[in-house]
Design a protein around this motif. Structure first.
Motif: not given
Length: 346
Positions: A266-281, A298-307
């Motif tokens: 939320t409100g973060a940018q350019q986060v790299r999310i790679t190779g995770n196991t995300i199940t059953g949430n 705060s209104g800051a955009p949540t943008s430019f991530q890499t998944v």
């Protein structure tokens, strides 16, 4: 690879003799070859103060009432090789509700303090907290049932948190806050369960969250950008196991209730999310799902991530969710998933 652990076997302690003589009500630790050894009934704080900058304090198995304040660089506080050394609330309260506090100042960062292999339980605030530190290292620590975070740092750089267990803390298991120049802080190979958030990054940059096991929390990883400058983000979330974080945590004045959240940005940018196991949430909160881009208060955009390259399955209501109307520019590549919001990102 964990740091060395100093052996306590075969060391003679002066505590019993001093107590028997009536000279001291609470005997001080004995120093052997520059290392101070502490047994139950002795003062950990006195040993840390006597050790001074660059000193090492080793705890024998047992329970140690009272918090521990570290105010000099290079101090090492080390638990036993076998058994448990547990720090619990007591009469000594120099940390103001924290269990182990490592507090420098903005003009004087404490450097290379290490806490290894102790248990910290039941404090009103955070179990182990560094503030204004450089190279603060916490390894093999068990921090549980504390009123805020299990283990954390604020206003600090180059922290290392590895091989720890954070359980049943009221806020996050592991916390990195107010570090937009974190310069390589690493949260690696920890286990967090029963907390509000497993790993919480607040206004953080240039750090890594890697190979942690996060389960049974309300949310696995939560990255909060707000309106910091530089913009929070530019960090890596890689190779974590984030499974069934389905506890219910009530709302607060800033955010809705949390339940069933794998990774939330939320409100973060350019986060790299790679190779995770995300199940059953699974849940029905605005932040429920596998990987969720949520609006910032705060209104800051949540943008430019890499998944990229994640296994994201059996999350409800969606495996991948874009819920920030201000957000843009996120790339989804090679993920194993079934349902996304909007459709087409799986």
């Amino acid at each position: 690879m964990f740091p060395f652990r100093v052996r306590t076997t075969g060391i003679l302690f002066a505590g019993a003799a001093l107590a028997g003589s009536g000279v001291l009500a609470a005997p001080s630790a004995q120093a052997v070859s520059g290392v101070r050894y502490v047994t139950p009934g002795q003062s950990v704080q006195a040993a840390v103060d006597a050790a001074g900058s660059g000193g090492t304090v080793v705890l024998a198995p047992g329970t140690y009432p009272g918090d521990v304040s570290i105010t000099q660089s290079g101090v090492r506080l080390i638990g036993p090789r076998t058994g448990r050394a547990e720090i619990v609330p007591g009469a000594n309260a120099s940390c103001g509700g924290y269990g182990i506090c490592v507090f420098g100042s903005s003009g004087n960062l404490l450097k290379n303090v290490r806490v290894d292999g102790v248990t910290v339980t039941g404090f009103a605030k955070t179990g182990v907290m560094g503030r204004y530190t450089d190279g603060f290292t916490v390894t093999g620590v068990r921090s549980r049932s504390n009123g805020e975070h299990g283990i954390g740092e604020e206003f600090s750089v180059r922290g290392v948190f590895t091989g720890n267990t954070a359980q049943d803390n009221a806020q996050s298991g592991l916390f990195v806050g107010d570090a937009t120049a974190a310069k390589g802080t690493k949260v690696v190979g920890n286990s967090a369960s029963g907390n509000r958030i497993g790993v919480h990054i607040r206004r953080g940059r240039d750090l890594g969250v890697t190979a942690n096991t996060l389960t049974g929390n309300c949310a696995g990883v939560f990255v909060v950008g707000d309106s910091s400058s530089p913009v929070a983000g530019d960090l890596d979330i890689t190779g974590n196991r984030i499974v069934e974080n389905n506890r219910y945590c009530p709302p607060n004045p800033r955010i809705a209730y949390i339940q069933g959240s794998g990774i939330v940005l939320t409100g973060a940018q350019q986060v790299r999310i790679t190779g995770n196991t995300i199940t059953g949430n699974q849940g029905a909160s605005p932040m429920s799902g596998g990987i969720v881009m949520a609006p910032s208060i705060s209104g800051a955009p949540t943008s430019f991530q890499t998944v990229v390259g994640n296994t994201v399955r059996n999350n409800v209501p969606a495996d991948l969710a874009e819920r920030d109307p201000r957000g843009s520019g996120t790339r989804y590549l090679g993920n194993s998933c079934t349902r996304s919001e909007p459709a087409g990102n799986c």
